[in-house]
Scaffold this motif. Structure first.
Motif, PDB file in Angstrom:
ATOM      1  N   PHE A 179     -61.308 -16.961 -36.214  1.00 23.42           N
ATOM      2  CA  PHE A 179     -62.068 -16.076 -37.049  1.00 23.42           C
ATOM      3  C   PHE A 179     -61.730 -16.759 -38.237  1.00 23.42           C
ATOM      4  CE2 PHE A 179     -63.578 -13.241 -32.991  1.00 23.42           C
ATOM      5  CZ  PHE A 179     -64.350 -13.820 -32.908  1.00 23.42           C
ATOM      6  N   GLU A 180     -60.718 -16.505 -38.510  1.00 22.91           N
ATOM      7  CA  GLU A 180     -60.332 -16.577 -39.804  1.00 22.91           C
ATOM      8  C   GLU A 180     -60.530 -18.144 -40.518  1.00 22.91           C
ATOM      9  OE1 GLU A 180     -57.753 -14.996 -43.816  1.00 22.91           O
ATOM     10  OE2 GLU A 180     -56.356 -15.250 -41.613  1.00 22.91           O
ATOM     11  N   ILE A 181     -59.697 -18.886 -39.807  1.00 26.29           N
ATOM     12  CA  ILE A 181     -59.337 -20.159 -40.415  1.00 26.29           C
ATOM     13  C   ILE A 181     -60.777 -20.377 -39.827  1.00 26.29           C
ATOM     14  CG2 ILE A 181     -58.407 -23.162 -39.579  1.00 26.29           C
ATOM     15  CD1 ILE A 181     -55.681 -20.804 -38.780  1.00 26.29           C
ATOM     16  N   GLY A 182     -61.520 -20.623 -39.324  1.00 29.99           N
ATOM     17  CA  GLY A 182     -62.413 -21.440 -38.086  1.00 29.99           C
ATOM     18  C   GLY A 182     -63.550 -20.832 -40.014  1.00 29.99           C
ATOM     19  N   GLY A 183     -64.261 -19.912 -40.047  1.00 31.52           N
ATOM     20  CA  GLY A 183     -64.819 -19.269 -40.981  1.00 31.52           C
ATOM     21  C   GLY A 183     -64.559 -19.359 -42.686  1.00 31.52           C
ATOM     22  N   ALA A 184     -63.567 -19.823 -42.807  1.00 34.64           N
ATOM     23  CA  ALA A 184     -62.962 -20.044 -44.323  1.00 34.64           C
ATOM     24  C   ALA A 184     -63.555 -22.243 -43.653  1.00 34.64           C
ATOM     25  CB  ALA A 184     -61.607 -20.138 -44.492  1.00 34.64           C
ATOM     26  N   TRP A 185     -63.410 -22.749 -42.598  1.00 39.65           N
ATOM     27  CA  TRP A 185     -63.446 -23.775 -42.659  1.00 39.65           C
ATOM     28  C   TRP A 185     -65.150 -24.555 -42.615  1.00 39.65           C
ATOM     29  CZ3 TRP A 185     -66.869 -26.651 -39.065  1.00 39.65           C
ATOM     30  CH2 TRP A 185     -66.364 -27.445 -39.117  1.00 39.65           C
ATOM     31  N   LEU A 186     -65.738 -22.997 -41.843  1.00 41.09           N
ATOM     32  CA  LEU A 186     -67.555 -23.124 -42.192  1.00 41.09           C
ATOM     33  C   LEU A 186     -67.756 -22.910 -43.972  1.00 41.09           C
ATOM     34  CD1 LEU A 186     -67.858 -20.724 -39.121  1.00 41.09           C
ATOM     35  CD2 LEU A 186     -68.899 -23.325 -39.734  1.00 41.09           C
ATOM     36  N   ALA A 190     -72.775 -18.562 -44.715  1.00 43.87           N
ATOM     37  CA  ALA A 190     -73.326 -17.102 -43.835  1.00 43.87           C
ATOM     38  C   ALA A 190     -72.031 -17.058 -42.174  1.00 43.87           C
ATOM     39  CB  ALA A 190     -74.612 -17.155 -43.238  1.00 43.87           C
ATOM     40  N   ALA A 191     -72.252 -18.452 -41.371  1.00 38.54           N
ATOM     41  CA  ALA A 191     -71.723 -18.274 -40.505  1.00 38.54           C
ATOM     42  C   ALA A 191     -70.059 -17.980 -40.694  1.00 38.54           C
ATOM     43  CB  ALA A 191     -71.930 -19.737 -39.279  1.00 38.54           C
ATOM     44  N   GLY A 192     -70.182 -18.662 -41.786  1.00 39.16           N
ATOM     45  CA  GLY A 192     -68.587 -18.625 -42.170  1.00 39.16           C
ATOM     46  C   GLY A 192     -68.140 -16.800 -42.690  1.00 39.16           C
ATOM     47  N   VAL A 193     -68.409 -16.203 -42.866  1.00 34.90           N
ATOM     48  CA  VAL A 193     -69.119 -14.792 -44.119  1.00 34.90           C
ATOM     49  C   VAL A 193     -68.550 -14.034 -42.398  1.00 34.90           C
ATOM     50  CG1 VAL A 193     -69.975 -13.380 -44.755  1.00 34.90           C
ATOM     51  CG2 VAL A 193     -69.585 -15.361 -45.695  1.00 34.90           C
ATOM     52  N   ILE A 194     -69.679 -14.357 -41.789  1.00 34.04           N
ATOM     53  CA  ILE A 194     -69.505 -13.323 -39.987  1.00 34.04           C
ATOM     54  C   ILE A 194     -68.124 -13.856 -39.742  1.00 34.04           C
ATOM     55  CG2 ILE A 194     -70.431 -13.099 -38.085  1.00 34.04           C
ATOM     56  CD1 ILE A 194     -73.494 -13.730 -39.136  1.00 34.04           C
ATOM     57  N   ALA A 195     -67.539 -15.101 -39.235  1.00 32.14           N
ATOM     58  CA  ALA A 195     -66.142 -14.964 -38.533  1.00 32.14           C
ATOM     59  C   ALA A 195     -65.399 -14.485 -39.552  1.00 32.14           C
ATOM     60  CB  ALA A 195     -66.133 -16.790 -38.023  1.00 32.14           C
ATOM     61  N   LEU A 196     -65.381 -15.059 -40.655  1.00 33.65           N
ATOM     62  CA  LEU A 196     -63.731 -13.570 -41.785  1.00 33.65           C
ATOM     63  C   LEU A 196     -64.307 -12.474 -41.156  1.00 33.65           C
ATOM     64  CD1 LEU A 196     -64.461 -15.925 -44.583  1.00 33.65           C
ATOM     65  CD2 LEU A 196     -62.414 -15.400 -43.198  1.00 33.65           C
ATOM     66  N   GLY A 197     -65.803 -11.734 -41.706  1.00 31.09           N
ATOM     67  CA  GLY A 197     -64.917 -10.722 -40.861  1.00 31.09           C
ATOM     68  C   GLY A 197     -65.138  -9.899 -39.504  1.00 31.09           C
ATOM     69  N   VAL A 200     -50.494 -19.909 -40.755  1.00 35.04           N
ATOM     70  CA  VAL A 200     -50.193 -21.006 -41.225  1.00 35.04           C
ATOM     71  C   VAL A 200     -49.620 -21.947 -40.718  1.00 35.04           C
ATOM     72  CG1 VAL A 200     -47.780 -22.573 -42.669  1.00 35.04           C
ATOM     73  CG2 VAL A 200     -48.712 -20.379 -43.465  1.00 35.04           C
ATOM     74  N   ALA A 201     -49.184 -21.283 -39.518  1.00 34.07           N
ATOM     75  CA  ALA A 201     -49.430 -22.413 -38.272  1.00 34.07           C
ATOM     76  C   ALA A 201     -50.204 -22.829 -37.986  1.00 34.07           C
ATOM     77  CB  ALA A 201     -48.444 -22.235 -36.906  1.00 34.07           C
ATOM     78  N   GLY A 202     -51.199 -22.100 -37.795  1.00 31.60           N
ATOM     79  CA  GLY A 202     -52.352 -22.337 -37.254  1.00 31.60           C
ATOM     80  C   GLY A 202     -53.167 -22.829 -37.989  1.00 31.60           C
ATOM     81  N   SER A 203     -53.289 -23.152 -39.236  1.00 33.88           N
ATOM     82  CA  SER A 203     -54.176 -23.696 -40.774  1.00 33.88           C
ATOM     83  C   SER A 203     -54.278 -24.990 -40.048  1.00 33.88           C
ATOM     84  CB  SER A 203     -53.822 -23.496 -41.873  1.00 33.88           C
ATOM     85  OG  SER A 203     -54.338 -22.033 -42.127  1.00 33.88           O
ATOM     86  N   LEU A 204     -52.416 -25.411 -39.483  1.00 32.70           N
ATOM     87  CA  LEU A 204     -52.072 -26.739 -40.032  1.00 32.70           C
ATOM     88  C   LEU A 204     -52.560 -27.464 -38.261  1.00 32.70           C
ATOM     89  CD1 LEU A 204     -48.333 -26.561 -41.028  1.00 32.70           C
ATOM     90  CD2 LEU A 204     -50.311 -27.926 -41.992  1.00 32.70           C
ATOM     91  N   ALA A 205     -52.342 -26.749 -37.436  1.00 31.50           N
ATOM     92  CA  ALA A 205     -53.307 -26.699 -36.496  1.00 31.50           C
ATOM     93  C   ALA A 205     -55.463 -26.786 -35.966  1.00 31.50           C
ATOM     94  CB  ALA A 205     -53.057 -25.765 -35.080  1.00 31.50           C
ATOM     95  N   TRP A 206     -55.257 -26.720 -36.671  1.00 28.94           N
ATOM     96  CA  TRP A 206     -56.912 -26.607 -36.827  1.00 28.94           C
ATOM     97  C   TRP A 206     -57.228 -27.989 -37.888  1.00 28.94           C
ATOM     98  CZ3 TRP A 206     -61.050 -23.829 -36.053  1.00 28.94           C
ATOM     99  CH2 TRP A 206     -62.534 -23.904 -36.112  1.00 28.94           C
TER     100      TRP A 206
END
Length: 114
Positions: A16-23, A38-45, A71-77
């Motif tokens: 949710f966090e990495i995906g939201g920031a990516w969106l 908007a989708a990113g904001v919802i995912a971050l929430g 940290v690890a998830g961001s690299l994997a993303w």
């Protein structure tokens, strides 16, 4: 089973966090539009709520440990989504972070919590 549940919650939170920031990145930096943002904001929430399901009662501990997961998830993303190629230092650093997560969250503690 508590550790498995906790690890799964960290993975969902990371998505949710990495995906939201990516969106949001895609919406703004790649000019894909306000719906992406908007989708990113919802995912971050949603990320904020997922952390509340962690079995540990200490917000600071959960958030500190999640930092290593992030940290690890961001690299994997980056590897999976953006075709980023981490170097050995990225991988070593992520490994150190995940060791930190394990120590913070799952090390045996006395009844007093210290």
């Amino acid at each position: 089973m508590t550790v498995v549940r906790s690890v799964l919650l960290f993975v969902v939170a990371a998505l949710f966090e990495i995906g939201g920031a990516w969106l949001i990145w895609q919406g703004w930096r790649e000019h894909r539009g306000l719906w992406w943002i908007a989708a990113g904001v919802i995912a971050l929430g949603a990320y904020g709520f997922v952390a509340t399901f962690q079995p540990d009662q200490n917000f600071g501990r959960i958030l500190a440990a999640y930092g290593g997961v992030f940290v690890a998830g961001s690299l994997a993303w980056g590897v999976i989504v953006d075709r980023f190629r981490p170097d050995r230092w990225d991988i070593i650093g992520a490994g150190i972070c995940l060791i930190g997560v394990a120590l913070i969250m799952y090390a045996p503690r006395s009844a007093g919590g210290s």
